[in-house]
Design a protein around this motif. Structure first.
Motif, mmCIF file in Angstrom:
data_model
loop_
_atom_site.group_PDB
_atom_site.id
_atom_site.type_symbol
_atom_site.label_atom_id
_atom_site.label_comp_id
_atom_site.label_asym_id
_atom_site.label_seq_id
_atom_site.Cartn_x
_atom_site.Cartn_y
_atom_site.Cartn_z
ATOM 1 N N ALA A 2 0.844 -1.206 0.000
ATOM 2 C CA ALA A 2 0.000 0.000 0.000
ATOM 3 C C ALA A 2 0.875 1.249 0.000
ATOM 4 C CB ALA A 2 -0.932 -0.011 1.204
ATOM 5 N N ASN A 3 1.915 1.254 0.823
ATOM 6 C CA ASN A 3 2.792 2.425 0.874
ATOM 7 C C ASN A 3 3.646 2.556 -0.383
ATOM 8 O OD1 ASN A 3 2.561 4.161 3.361
ATOM 9 N ND2 ASN A 3 2.506 2.106 4.261
ATOM 10 N N ARG A 4 4.025 1.424 -0.985
ATOM 11 C CA ARG A 4 4.746 1.501 -2.268
ATOM 12 C C ARG A 4 3.878 2.206 -3.312
ATOM 13 N NH1 ARG A 4 4.899 -0.147 -7.087
ATOM 14 N NH2 ARG A 4 3.060 -1.460 -6.823
ATOM 15 N N ILE A 5 2.600 1.815 -3.376
ATOM 16 C CA ILE A 5 1.679 2.450 -4.328
ATOM 17 C C ILE A 5 1.558 3.944 -4.031
ATOM 18 C CG2 ILE A 5 -0.761 2.584 -5.009
ATOM 19 C CD1 ILE A 5 -0.863 -0.519 -4.578
ATOM 20 N N ILE A 6 1.373 4.288 -2.764
ATOM 21 C CA ILE A 6 1.196 5.698 -2.365
ATOM 22 C C ILE A 6 2.424 6.522 -2.750
ATOM 23 C CG2 ILE A 6 1.091 7.227 -0.351
ATOM 24 C CD1 ILE A 6 -0.644 4.955 0.979
ATOM 25 N N LEU A 7 3.609 6.011 -2.420
ATOM 26 C CA LEU A 7 4.829 6.800 -2.657
ATOM 27 C C LEU A 7 5.122 6.928 -4.152
ATOM 28 C CD1 LEU A 7 7.267 5.699 0.201
ATOM 29 C CD2 LEU A 7 5.490 7.445 0.212
ATOM 30 N N THR A 8 4.931 5.856 -4.905
ATOM 31 C CA THR A 8 5.244 5.953 -6.336
ATOM 32 C C THR A 8 4.194 6.804 -7.054
ATOM 33 O OG1 THR A 8 4.243 3.760 -6.677
ATOM 34 C CG2 THR A 8 6.614 3.840 -6.476
ATOM 35 N N GLU A 9 2.930 6.726 -6.638
ATOM 36 C CA GLU A 9 1.915 7.602 -7.241
ATOM 37 C C GLU A 9 2.205 9.071 -6.935
ATOM 38 O OE1 GLU A 9 -2.007 4.689 -7.509
ATOM 39 O OE2 GLU A 9 -2.031 6.369 -6.117
ATOM 40 N N ALA A 10 2.846 9.332 -5.799
ATOM 41 C CA ALA A 10 3.186 10.714 -5.434
ATOM 42 C C ALA A 10 4.482 11.179 -6.093
ATOM 43 C CB ALA A 10 3.288 10.849 -3.920
#
Ligand SMILES: [Zn+2]
Length: 282
Positions: free
Chosen positions: A230-238
């Motif tokens: 979940a955090n990988r998705i959040i950070l890469t989307e940001a």
């Protein structure tokens, strides 16, 4: 050292100094920012708090906790009495800290209700605390900004990691593509069963097609949640580039003899610390 899943993906470095074992993240090491994540090893506390408890509010003697802070500070390389603490309430308020804030949390009260800290000043060591929740670390080598955020399930559902990246962009002029980041030791997908209320919170902030990437649905309103993904998705989307991101494979619950785990200990545990500190430019 006999860790479960330790460094299978070479995302986490195990360090030891004078018996104090702490973890670092290779891309942040390469970028040259002082940082570390404590383990249970190298402190003076006993029993469920043994040995490196870094909380004044979990039943330990203050003198034990102060000695533990002194030891971890000595190992990582900053002054314990300069630390600025977050105050972690599982929300998403972020705070800029400066030299004027040194000692907040360890010598005097700190600002309440803060789950993320950032600084662009040297010798302002920052502390966030953990026992299964996800530590997020950020360093912008261009603007020389260090930052950390505490991302448990509530913080992750509320995308605190993206909020910190936007905070660095707005407050310091950082650009996401320059930021080096790490997702640190915390509870793994296999260990983290959650209920429907948690799944609902993520349904509000993630796309339907992302849901299977971060949840295994087991039926009966039970799920296994992957906070790392979940955090990988959040950070890469940001805007964090994949080549600038380390994602640990060390689970606090699987390794509860070496790391404090709230889940594994049924709440009878100490706190680990994540620390970052900018050095003076040479
Ligand atoms: Zn696990």
């Amino acid at each position: 050292m006999d860790w479960i899943y330790a460094n299978n993906n070479h995302s986490t470095i195990v360090n030891e100094k004078d018996g104090v074992v702490y973890l670092t993240f290779p891309k942040l090491v390469k970028a040259g920012v002082r940082h570390g994540f404590s383990t249970r090893m190298g402190g003076v506390s006993e029993g469920n708090l043994g040995t490196m408890n870094l909380s004044f509010t979990r039943g330990d003697g203050d003198e034990n906790v102060r000695e533990n802070f002194r030891r971890i500070a000595d190992a990582i390389g900053f002054h314990a009495e300069d630390l600025v603490f977050s105050s972690q309430v599982h929300e998403t308020r972020l705070r800029k800290v400066t030299a004027a804030d040194r000692g907040e949390g360890i010598l005097r009260e700190t600002v309440p209700g803060i789950d993320g800290l950032a600084t662009d000043e040297a010798r302002v060591p920052m502390y966030t605390s953990y026992a299964d929740c996800v530590p997020l670390l950020f360093f912008d080598p261009e603007k020389r900004v260090a930052a950390m955020a505490h991302s448990g399930w509530r913080g992750t559902a509320a995308r605190i990691g993206a909020k910190m990246i936007h905070f660095m962009e707005e407050e310091y002029g950082s650009r996401a593509e320059n930021i080096i980041a790490a997702i640190g030791p915390s509870i793994c997908r296999k260990c983290y069963e959650v209920s429907e209320d948690v799944a609902q919170a993520f349904r509000k902030t993630f796309l339907p097609e992302q849901f299977p990437e971060i949840f295994d649905e087991k039926g009966g309103g039970k799920y296994q949640l992957d906070l790392w993904e979940a955090n990988r998705i959040i950070l890469t989307e940001a805007g964090i580039l994949p080549e600038h991101l380390d994602i640990t494979d060390l689970c606090t619950c699987c390794n509860h003899d070496k790391l404090f785990s709230h889940r594994a200990s049924h709440g009878r545990r100490g706190n680990m610390g994540c620390f970052m500190c900018l050095d003076e430019e040479e």
